[in-house]
Design a protein around this motif. Structure first.
Motif, PDB file in Angstrom:
ATOM      1  N   UNK A   1       1.152  -1.145  -0.082  1.00 38.05           N
ATOM      2  CA  UNK A   1      -0.159   0.390   0.430  1.00 38.05           C
ATOM      3  C   UNK A   1       0.828   1.389  -0.037  1.00 38.05           C
ATOM      4  N   UNK A   2       1.033   2.297   0.993  1.00 36.31           N
ATOM      5  CA  UNK A   2       1.818   3.255   0.641  1.00 36.31           C
ATOM      6  C   UNK A   2       2.619   3.146   1.186  1.00 36.31           C
ATOM      7  N   UNK A   3       3.383   1.847   1.679  1.00 35.94           N
ATOM      8  CA  UNK A   3       4.665   1.553   2.106  1.00 35.94           C
ATOM      9  C   UNK A   3       4.935   1.462   1.042  1.00 35.94           C
ATOM     10  N   UNK A   4       4.210   0.736   0.191  1.00 36.96           N
ATOM     11  CA  UNK A   4       5.240   0.510  -1.659  1.00 36.96           C
ATOM     12  C   UNK A   4       4.810  -0.806  -1.947  1.00 36.96           C
ATOM     13  N   UNK A   5       6.190  -1.347  -2.716  1.00 35.27           N
ATOM     14  CA  UNK A   5       5.860  -2.613  -3.186  1.00 35.27           C
ATOM     15  C   UNK A   5       7.488  -3.372  -3.506  1.00 35.27           C
ATOM     16  N   UNK A   6       7.570  -4.804  -2.570  1.00 32.00           N
ATOM     17  CA  UNK A   6       8.554  -5.608  -2.671  1.00 32.00           C
ATOM     18  C   UNK A   6       8.636  -6.466  -4.364  1.00 32.00           C
ATOM     19  N   UNK A   7       9.536  -6.580  -5.119  1.00 31.37           N
ATOM     20  CA  UNK A   7       9.322  -7.380  -6.111  1.00 31.37           C
ATOM     21  C   UNK A   7      10.159  -8.408  -6.219  1.00 31.37           C
TER      22      UNK A   7
ATOM     23  N   UNK B   1      17.004 -11.381  -8.653  1.00 29.15           N
ATOM     24  CA  UNK B   1      17.580 -10.674  -7.057  1.00 29.15           C
ATOM     25  C   UNK B   1      15.530 -10.400  -6.865  1.00 29.15           C
ATOM     26  N   UNK B   2      15.625  -9.619  -5.977  1.00 31.93           N
ATOM     27  CA  UNK B   2      14.919  -8.687  -5.515  1.00 31.93           C
ATOM     28  C   UNK B   2      15.540  -6.822  -5.699  1.00 31.93           C
ATOM     29  N   UNK B   3      13.961  -6.256  -6.016  1.00 30.85           N
ATOM     30  CA  UNK B   3      13.531  -4.921  -5.980  1.00 30.85           C
ATOM     31  C   UNK B   3      13.171  -4.246  -5.230  1.00 30.85           C
ATOM     32  N   UNK B   4      12.729  -2.964  -4.388  1.00 24.70           N
ATOM     33  CA  UNK B   4      11.979  -2.502  -3.485  1.00 24.70           C
ATOM     34  C   UNK B   4      11.746  -0.838  -3.683  1.00 24.70           C
ATOM     35  N   UNK B   5      10.259  -0.711  -3.350  1.00 26.79           N
ATOM     36  CA  UNK B   5      10.566   1.104  -3.282  1.00 26.79           C
ATOM     37  C   UNK B   5      10.213   1.255  -1.469  1.00 26.79           C
TER      38      UNK B   5
ATOM     39  N   UNK C   1       7.001  12.761   0.502  1.00 31.60           N
ATOM     40  CA  UNK C   1       6.852  10.907   0.497  1.00 31.60           C
ATOM     41  C   UNK C   1       9.043  10.559  -0.004  1.00 31.60           C
ATOM     42  N   UNK C   2       9.450   9.876   1.293  1.00 31.46           N
ATOM     43  CA  UNK C   2      10.762   9.514   0.149  1.00 31.46           C
ATOM     44  C   UNK C   2      10.643   8.263  -0.630  1.00 31.46           C
ATOM     45  N   UNK C   3      11.489   8.059  -1.575  1.00 29.91           N
ATOM     46  CA  UNK C   3      10.910   6.768  -2.538  1.00 29.91           C
ATOM     47  C   UNK C   3      12.364   6.395  -1.597  1.00 29.91           C
ATOM     48  N   UNK C   4      12.492   5.507  -1.703  1.00 26.98           N
ATOM     49  CA  UNK C   4      13.300   4.450  -1.121  1.00 26.98           C
ATOM     50  C   UNK C   4      13.416   3.676  -2.347  1.00 26.98           C
ATOM     51  N   UNK C   5      14.945   3.600  -3.278  1.00 25.22           N
ATOM     52  CA  UNK C   5      14.369   2.398  -4.352  1.00 25.22           C
ATOM     53  C   UNK C   5      15.826   1.949  -3.911  1.00 25.22           C
ATOM     54  N   UNK C   6      15.577   0.198  -4.084  1.00 23.12           N
ATOM     55  CA  UNK C   6      16.178  -1.367  -4.154  1.00 23.12           C
ATOM     56  C   UNK C   6      16.871  -1.487  -5.022  1.00 23.12           C
TER      57      UNK C   6
END
Length: 152
Positions: free
Chosen positions: A45-51, A59-63, A72-77
């Motif tokens: 939801x408002x905290x983002x998505x993990x893929x 591997x993995x990715x995340x907002x 909102x601070x967008x942290x992208x991994x």
């Protein structure tokens, strides 16, 4: 530890629900990183998505979206291992390619989301989501009268 371990953080002065909805779109990722296949593993939801990530890298990715002040601070991994072995300068170029695509697209989104707002100006109709300890007791137009660090 994955071969590529990338993180970027950017403030978008826009409604967190709007940012979450736009950045949570599955079609967005195909445009930003066409060689990666992202499958939502956890929609938060408002905290983002993990893929989970497949395609050119595994591997993995995340907002991770963090409400801060009037935005909102967008942290992208992105934590992946390329399918084809990559080392040295080729690895550095691959990393920069993923980061450059992120920056180009996120900053374009940021420009769209913040259109009409002057730099440093609060988002219309917003209240700060998080305030610093020093600001916590402050009146809207002045210093706190309860904070030990307040100027009197």
């Amino acid at each position: 530890m994955p071969t590529l371990d990338i993180s970027c953080d950017d403030l978008v002065v826009a409604d967190p629900a709007y940012v979450a909805a736009r950045l949570g779109s599955d079609t967005l990722w195909r445009e930003w990183w066409p060689d990666l296949i992202l499958t939502a593993a956890e929609r938060r939801g408002l905290e983002g998505v993990r893929w989970t990530v497949a395609g050119a890298a595994i591997g993995t990715a995340e907002w991770w979206l963090e409400a801060v002040r009037d935005g909102v601070v967008v942290h992208w991994y992105l934590r992946v291992d390329p399918v084809k072995p990559v080392r040295g300068q080729a690895l550095a170029r691959l990393k920069e390619r993923y980061v450059a695509s992120y920056r180009e697209h996120l900053w374009r989104f940021k420009d769209e989301a913040e259109a009409g707002r002057a730099a440093g100006e609060r988002r219309p109709g917003s209240e700060p989501a998080i305030v610093s300890g020093e600001d916590a007791g402050a009146a809207p137009d002045g210093p706190s009268t309860t904070s030990p660090t307040a100027k009197r």
